[in-house]
Scaffold this motif. Sequence first.
Motif, PDB file in Angstrom:
ATOM      1  N   ALA A 150       0.835  -1.203   0.000  1.00 56.16           N
ATOM      2  CA  ALA A 150       0.000   0.000   0.000  1.00 56.16           C
ATOM      3  C   ALA A 150       0.873   1.258   0.000  1.00 56.16           C
ATOM      4  O   ALA A 150       0.566   2.246  -0.690  1.00 56.16           O
ATOM      5  N   PHE A 151       1.959   1.224   0.751  1.00 52.06           N
ATOM      6  CA  PHE A 151       2.909   2.338   0.784  1.00 52.06           C
ATOM      7  C   PHE A 151       3.494   2.578  -0.611  1.00 52.06           C
ATOM      8  O   PHE A 151       3.544   3.721  -1.094  1.00 52.06           O
ATOM      9  N   LEU A 152       3.934   1.503  -1.270  1.00 52.51           N
ATOM     10  CA  LEU A 152       4.524   1.632  -2.598  1.00 52.51           C
ATOM     11  C   LEU A 152       3.506   2.153  -3.605  1.00 52.51           C
ATOM     12  O   LEU A 152       3.824   2.993  -4.452  1.00 52.51           O
ATOM     13  N   LEU A 153       2.272   1.657  -3.517  1.00 52.62           N
ATOM     14  CA  LEU A 153       1.219   2.107  -4.423  1.00 52.62           C
ATOM     15  C   LEU A 153       0.925   3.589  -4.227  1.00 52.62           C
ATOM     16  O   LEU A 153       0.777   4.337  -5.204  1.00 52.62           O
ATOM     17  N   LEU A 171       8.602  -2.742 -10.594  1.00 51.99           N
ATOM     18  CA  LEU A 171       9.279  -4.040 -10.477  1.00 51.99           C
ATOM     19  C   LEU A 171       8.832  -4.777  -9.218  1.00 51.99           C
ATOM     20  O   LEU A 171       8.740  -6.011  -9.214  1.00 51.99           O
ATOM     21  N   GLN A 172       8.553  -4.020  -8.157  1.00 49.94           N
ATOM     22  CA  GLN A 172       8.056  -4.651  -6.931  1.00 49.94           C
ATOM     23  C   GLN A 172       6.715  -5.348  -7.173  1.00 49.94           C
ATOM     24  O   GLN A 172       6.482  -6.467  -6.696  1.00 49.94           O
ATOM     25  N   PHE A 173       5.852  -4.687  -7.919  1.00 48.26           N
ATOM     26  CA  PHE A 173       4.532  -5.262  -8.188  1.00 48.26           C
ATOM     27  C   PHE A 173       4.598  -6.393  -9.214  1.00 48.26           C
ATOM     28  O   PHE A 173       3.841  -7.352  -9.134  1.00 48.26           O
ATOM     29  N   ARG A 174       5.497  -6.265 -10.163  1.00 45.93           N
ATOM     30  CA  ARG A 174       5.566  -7.247 -11.243  1.00 45.93           C
ATOM     31  C   ARG A 174       6.292  -8.526 -10.822  1.00 45.93           C
ATOM     32  O   ARG A 174       5.841  -9.638 -11.117  1.00 45.93           O
ATOM     33  N   SER A 217      -0.266 -10.100  -5.548  1.00 50.47           N
ATOM     34  CA  SER A 217      -1.457 -10.877  -5.926  1.00 50.47           C
ATOM     35  C   SER A 217      -2.172 -11.449  -4.713  1.00 50.47           C
ATOM     36  O   SER A 217      -3.337 -11.851  -4.812  1.00 50.47           O
ATOM     37  N   THR A 218      -1.490 -11.479  -3.567  1.00 47.13           N
ATOM     38  CA  THR A 218      -2.131 -11.928  -2.330  1.00 47.13           C
ATOM     39  C   THR A 218      -3.255 -10.981  -1.934  1.00 47.13           C
ATOM     40  O   THR A 218      -4.183 -11.375  -1.223  1.00 47.13           O
ATOM     41  N   PHE A 219      -3.169  -9.748  -2.405  1.00 44.41           N
ATOM     42  CA  PHE A 219      -4.161  -8.713  -2.070  1.00 44.41           C
ATOM     43  C   PHE A 219      -4.814  -8.239  -3.367  1.00 44.41           C
ATOM     44  O   PHE A 219      -4.303  -7.307  -4.016  1.00 44.41           O
ATOM     45  N   ARG A 221      -7.353  -6.428  -4.419  1.00 47.22           N
ATOM     46  CA  ARG A 221      -7.707  -5.020  -4.653  1.00 47.22           C
ATOM     47  C   ARG A 221      -6.455  -4.176  -4.877  1.00 47.22           C
ATOM     48  O   ARG A 221      -6.435  -3.303  -5.759  1.00 47.22           O
ATOM     49  N   LEU A 222      -5.437  -4.426  -4.076  1.00 45.36           N
ATOM     50  CA  LEU A 222      -4.188  -3.702  -4.276  1.00 45.36           C
ATOM     51  C   LEU A 222      -3.579  -4.032  -5.633  1.00 45.36           C
ATOM     52  O   LEU A 222      -3.033  -3.165  -6.307  1.00 45.36           O
ATOM     53  N   ALA A 223      -3.704  -5.299  -6.028  1.00 46.31           N
ATOM     54  CA  ALA A 223      -3.135  -5.715  -7.307  1.00 46.31           C
ATOM     55  C   ALA A 223      -3.822  -4.998  -8.464  1.00 46.31           C
ATOM     56  O   ALA A 223      -3.168  -4.543  -9.411  1.00 46.31           O
ATOM     57  N   VAL A 224      -5.146  -4.873  -8.395  1.00 41.61           N
ATOM     58  CA  VAL A 224      -5.890  -4.175  -9.451  1.00 41.61           C
ATOM     59  C   VAL A 224      -5.505  -2.704  -9.492  1.00 41.61           C
ATOM     60  O   VAL A 224      -5.255  -2.128 -10.559  1.00 41.61           O
ATOM     61  N   ALA A 225      -5.434  -2.071  -8.319  1.00 45.13           N
ATOM     62  CA  ALA A 225      -5.066  -0.656  -8.254  1.00 45.13           C
ATOM     63  C   ALA A 225      -3.634  -0.448  -8.767  1.00 45.13           C
ATOM     64  O   ALA A 225      -3.351   0.514  -9.489  1.00 45.13           O
ATOM     65  N   ALA A 226      -2.730  -1.358  -8.404  1.00 49.12           N
ATOM     66  CA  ALA A 226      -1.341  -1.242  -8.856  1.00 49.12           C
ATOM     67  C   ALA A 226      -1.250  -1.375 -10.368  1.00 49.12           C
ATOM     68  O   ALA A 226      -0.475  -0.661 -11.020  1.00 49.12           O
ATOM     69  N   THR A 227      -2.048  -2.271 -10.945  1.00 47.08           N
ATOM     70  CA  THR A 227      -2.057  -2.431 -12.396  1.00 47.08           C
ATOM     71  C   THR A 227      -2.546  -1.158 -13.079  1.00 47.08           C
ATOM     72  O   THR A 227      -1.977  -0.716 -14.085  1.00 47.08           O
ATOM     73  N   ALA A 228      -3.595  -0.553 -12.525  1.00 45.35           N
ATOM     74  CA  ALA A 228      -4.161   0.661 -13.115  1.00 45.35           C
ATOM     75  C   ALA A 228      -3.170   1.823 -13.033  1.00 45.35           C
ATOM     76  O   ALA A 228      -2.920   2.521 -14.026  1.00 45.35           O
ATOM     77  N   VAL A 229      -2.599   2.035 -11.860  1.00 43.92           N
ATOM     78  CA  VAL A 229      -1.651   3.135 -11.694  1.00 43.92           C
ATOM     79  C   VAL A 229      -0.390   2.873 -12.515  1.00 43.92           C
ATOM     80  O   VAL A 229       0.181   3.789 -13.123  1.00 43.92           O
ATOM     81  N   GLY A 230       0.036   1.616 -12.563  1.00 41.44           N
ATOM     82  CA  GLY A 230       1.200   1.271 -13.368  1.00 41.44           C
ATOM     83  C   GLY A 230       0.982   1.570 -14.840  1.00 41.44           C
ATOM     84  O   GLY A 230       1.889   2.060 -15.531  1.00 41.44           O
TER      85      GLY A 230
END
Length: 203
Positions: free
Chosen positions: A20-23, A67-70, A152-154, A156-165
């Motif tokens: 969440a911090f990284l996002l 890279l952290q998210f991917r 991917s464990t989270f 909602r965070l994964a979806v938001a990270a994909t969108a912002v990315g």
Amino acid sequence: MSFDNASPETHRLLAWANYAFLLAMMAVIALILIAAAVMQYAFGELPCPLCLLQRVAMLGICFGILLQFRNGFSYQNTGISIGFALFLLIVAERQTLLDIYPRPGHAYIGSAVFGLHMPVWSIIIALVVLIAFALKLAILGGDRRLETTTVSTFPRLAVAATAVGAIVVALAVLNFGSVIVQCGINECHTMGYQLLGYTQPAS
């Protein structure tokens, strides 16, 4: 600080807070780059060469976060973001020192936002990023199990990270294309778009 004896629920919460911090950091930087694009395209304020380097540095910070998210969390990727934050600080300080005293040929480019021009804001942004990473590492740096938990464990965070990315990637492509149009294959300038044959009137 070590969380080796913490419960699985605590580790899950810490992993969520880490992503969440990284996002949040990537989203804020994306908003800053969007604001810079609006000032460039809506108000005709062309970035100077050092301004363009500051955008590269901000995109570099986001690259380390992407890279952290991917690929999953890694302290190596954290180092990439910190390195680009240091690069942002160096470039912004150089421009601020060049333009801090108004004289012919040396003046801040563009409008001030809340009384500060972009190079000064970039110093603040770089310092905030470095302090934020320092605090995060001081708190979570001892928990090596963060590297085994992917975003991917989270869901909602994964979806938001994909969108912002995706927004960050689009901004990178937009800025790259803009630099080509503005500078061509020559030295960058702030007087117009070379490939469009457009020159700003002298102020």
